[in-house]
Design an enzyme around this catalytic site. Structure first.
Site, PDB file in Angstrom:
ATOM      1  N   ASP A 219       0.864  -1.186   0.000  1.00 32.99           N
ATOM      2  CA  ASP A 219       0.000   0.000   0.000  1.00 32.99           C
ATOM      3  C   ASP A 219       0.898   1.232   0.000  1.00 32.99           C
ATOM      4  O   ASP A 219       1.974   1.217   0.614  1.00 32.99           O
ATOM      5  CB  ASP A 219      -0.866   0.026   1.262  1.00 32.99           C
ATOM      6  N   GLU A 311      -7.751  -8.812  -0.395  1.00 33.14           N
ATOM      7  CA  GLU A 311      -7.252  -9.356   0.879  1.00 33.14           C
ATOM      8  C   GLU A 311      -7.968 -10.669   1.233  1.00 33.14           C
ATOM      9  O   GLU A 311      -7.359 -11.588   1.788  1.00 33.14           O
ATOM     10  CB  GLU A 311      -7.442  -8.317   1.988  1.00 33.14           C
TER      11      GLU A 311
HETATM   12  C1  UD2 Z   1      -7.013  -2.070   3.432  1.00 35.49           C
HETATM   13  C2  UD2 Z   1      -5.728  -2.825   3.191  1.00 35.49           C
HETATM   14  C3  UD2 Z   1      -5.444  -2.837   1.690  1.00 35.49           C
HETATM   15  C4  UD2 Z   1      -6.566  -3.468   0.901  1.00 35.49           C
HETATM   16  C5  UD2 Z   1      -7.872  -2.751   1.258  1.00 35.49           C
HETATM   17  C6  UD2 Z   1      -9.049  -3.513   0.668  1.00 35.49           C
HETATM   18  C7  UD2 Z   1      -4.457  -2.310   5.217  1.00 35.49           C
HETATM   19  C8  UD2 Z   1      -3.402  -1.445   5.813  1.00 35.49           C
HETATM   20  N1  UD2 Z   1      -4.672  -2.095   3.905  1.00 35.49           N
HETATM   21  O1  UD2 Z   1      -6.646  -0.732   3.105  1.00 35.49           O
HETATM   22  O2  UD2 Z   1      -4.247  -3.551   1.405  1.00 35.49           O
HETATM   23  O3  UD2 Z   1      -6.663  -4.834   1.227  1.00 35.49           O
HETATM   24  O4  UD2 Z   1      -8.082  -2.646   2.684  1.00 35.49           O
HETATM   25  O5  UD2 Z   1     -10.250  -2.913   1.050  1.00 35.49           O
HETATM   26  O6  UD2 Z   1      -5.012  -3.179   5.862  1.00 35.49           O
HETATM   27  N2  UD2 Z   1      -5.449   3.240  -3.796  1.00 35.49           N
HETATM   28  C9  UD2 Z   1      -5.210   4.299  -4.673  1.00 35.49           C
HETATM   29  N3  UD2 Z   1      -6.227   5.172  -4.945  1.00 35.49           N
HETATM   30  C10 UD2 Z   1      -7.483   5.039  -4.415  1.00 35.49           C
HETATM   31  C11 UD2 Z   1      -7.723   3.981  -3.512  1.00 35.49           C
HETATM   32  C12 UD2 Z   1      -6.689   3.096  -3.218  1.00 35.49           C
HETATM   33  O7  UD2 Z   1      -4.115   4.454  -5.197  1.00 35.49           O
HETATM   34  O8  UD2 Z   1      -8.364   5.882  -4.711  1.00 35.49           O
HETATM   35  C13 UD2 Z   1      -4.370   2.260  -3.552  1.00 35.49           C
HETATM   36  C14 UD2 Z   1      -3.277   2.827  -2.642  1.00 35.49           C
HETATM   37  O9  UD2 Z   1      -2.055   2.219  -2.981  1.00 35.49           O
HETATM   38  C15 UD2 Z   1      -3.741   2.370  -1.265  1.00 35.49           C
HETATM   39  C16 UD2 Z   1      -4.302   0.988  -1.591  1.00 35.49           C
HETATM   40  O10 UD2 Z   1      -4.895   1.115  -2.892  1.00 35.49           O
HETATM   41  O11 UD2 Z   1      -2.654   2.329  -0.364  1.00 35.49           O
HETATM   42  C17 UD2 Z   1      -5.342   0.443  -0.592  1.00 35.49           C
HETATM   43  O12 UD2 Z   1      -6.433   1.334  -0.489  1.00 35.49           O
HETATM   44  P1  UD2 Z   1      -6.804   2.065   0.867  1.00 35.49           P
HETATM   45  O13 UD2 Z   1      -5.543   2.461   1.551  1.00 35.49           O
HETATM   46  O14 UD2 Z   1      -7.810   3.109   0.596  1.00 35.49           O
HETATM   47  O15 UD2 Z   1      -7.508   0.896   1.632  1.00 35.49           O
HETATM   48  P2  UD2 Z   1      -7.499   0.563   3.205  1.00 35.49           P
HETATM   49  O16 UD2 Z   1      -6.762   1.576   3.988  1.00 35.49           O
HETATM   50  O17 UD2 Z   1      -8.886   0.222   3.652  1.00 35.49           O
END
Ligand code: UD2
Length: 364
Positions: A219, A311
């Site tokens: 991420d 995931e």
């Molecule tokens: C969780 C997980 C992530 C993924 C996701 C699925 C953790 C720390 N991370 O992250 O790996 O499984 O859940 O729901 O547990 N991204 C973009 N642009 C966007 C949205 C996402 O570039 O508009 C990319 C970016 O690299 C980001 C990654 O996708 O780091 C994961 O998205 P998130 O950080 O919004 O998701 P999160 O925090 O719920």
């Protein structure tokens, strides 16, 4: 006349034979590339596990693989503390029940392990996505990665983005590169998250395969704070999700609907792994990334999306294809959470972010 006819016949038959052979050649080439991996599916729910213990690879690989750990070779004259048979971490378990290392601070000597892997001098790919407003996280990730991630190793950051002009200029160490891959924008964050599997599969096939030996998926909204070194390398390394590493398996947020390809029954499971950091041999990672892609496409056809997108598929795969190293939550903590006693070092931490502001279609 008869002679003339048969000559024409022979010529025509020869042309047809050539055409046929050409078609067979093209078809078999296609066949080979599309069957390079055999993604596990419902017909093949428990694919064969190539058993690897302590990173010593037993199977043979047809490609050049001098970077693979076969013998744990180290140069002569290296100075380091003598390892003990009595002392070590006793507050945590440092081995899985399939006898793979569970990596915590204090279970390895950085000098020794870096020296062993450095001998192979592997090329490491880091695949990150920065789509939409997530480009703001690139600078912190890359600058801190240069300070702490596999320092002195050959690393290429593959940045997948829809805003390549926003990729910052970063001072990189020797042997380290940035490769920008342009991809389209998305209107749903779920599509970005799942799209990672599709774009990574395509780009490994087209480019990364020829340039890397190991690959990490990460991420982007995170920052390195401490050493993340060669102790993380293995055939397939997965990180324990910080939120569930002390929970019973029935509480893991696996996909519980049998209609989804990611379904795991409530009485099964080893650990809950995060999809924010995972890595391994390039071909192993290719197999797994493609698996997540294919399974999520199957789900989409059946109008279902797994609870935690890729995931959930990752967790299903790793239950039946055990990772060869399990990395403790030191390898992905979060600024949202207090750091408990057993986490002696936070190596990389997810940033606090305003989901509603940063995602194209709002919050969770
Ligand atoms: C969780 C997980 C992530 C993924 C996701 C699925 C953790 C720390 N991370 O992250 O790996 O499984 O859940 O729901 O547990 N991204 C973009 N642009 C966007 C949205 C996402 O570039 O508009 C990319 C970016 O690299 C980001 C990654 O996708 O780091 C994961 O998205 P998130 O950080 O919004 O998701 P999160 O925090 O719920």
């Amino acid at each position: 006349m008869l002679r003339q006819l048969s000559r024409t016949h022979i010529l025509i038959s020869f042309a047809f034979l050539l055409l046929f052979l050409g078609a067979v050649y093209i078809y078999s080439g296609h066949d080979i590339s599309s069957f390079r991996v055999c993604p596990p599916c419902e017909d093949n729910p428990k694919p064969e596990v190539t058993y690897v213990s302590q990173d010593v690879v037993i199977n043979d690989c047809p490609v050049t693989d001098s970077w693979r750990i076969r013998d744990l070779k180290m140069q002569t004259g290296l100075k380091y503390a003598q390892p003990s048979t009595q002392k070590g971490r006793t507050d945590v378990n440092s081995v899985t029940n399939w006898n793979a290392p569970l990596v915590w601070e204090g279970t390895f000597d950085p000098v020794v392990i870096d020296a062993i892997y450095k001998k192979m001098d592997p090329r490491v790919a880091v695949v990150v996505f920065a789509v939409g407003k997530y480009t703001r996280f690139l600078k912190g990730f890359l600058e801190s990665g240069e300070k702490y991630f596999l320092v002195d190793f050959r690393v290429t950051y593959y940045i997948f983005t829809d805003h390549k002009e926003e990729v910052p200029k970063i001072e990189l160490g020797k042997g380290r590169k940035i490769s920008v891959v342009s991809i389209p924008s998305a209107t749903r964050w779920q599509d970005v998250v799942l799209g990672r599997m599709k774009w990574a599969t395509i780009t490994i096939d087209e480019q990364i395969r020829n340039e890397s030996d190991y690959l990490f998926m990460m991420d982007i909204d995170s920052v390195f704070h401490n050493r993340f070194g060669a102790e993380s390398l293995s055939q397939l390394s997965a990180v324990l999700h910080r939120g569930y590493y002390k929970d019973s398996r029935s509480r893991f947020p696996y996909e519980r609907r049998p209609e989804s390809k990611a379904y795991i029954p409530v009485d099964e499971g080893d650990y809950y792994y995060t999809a924010a950091v995972w890595g391994g041999y390039l071909e192993e990672m290719y197999k797994l990334v493609k698996y997540c892609y294919i399974q999520s496409e199957e789900d989409a056809k059946n109008n279902i999306e797994a609870a935690w997108q890729e995931e959930s598929h990752l967790n299903k795969y790793l239950l039946y294809n055990k990772p060869t190293k399990v990395l403790s939550p030191e390898y992905l903590w979060s600024d949202y959470d207090r750091v408990p006693e057993d986490i002696k070092v936070v190596r990389i931490s997810q940033l606090v972010k305003n989901y509603a502001e940063v995602r194209p279609n709002g919050g969770h």
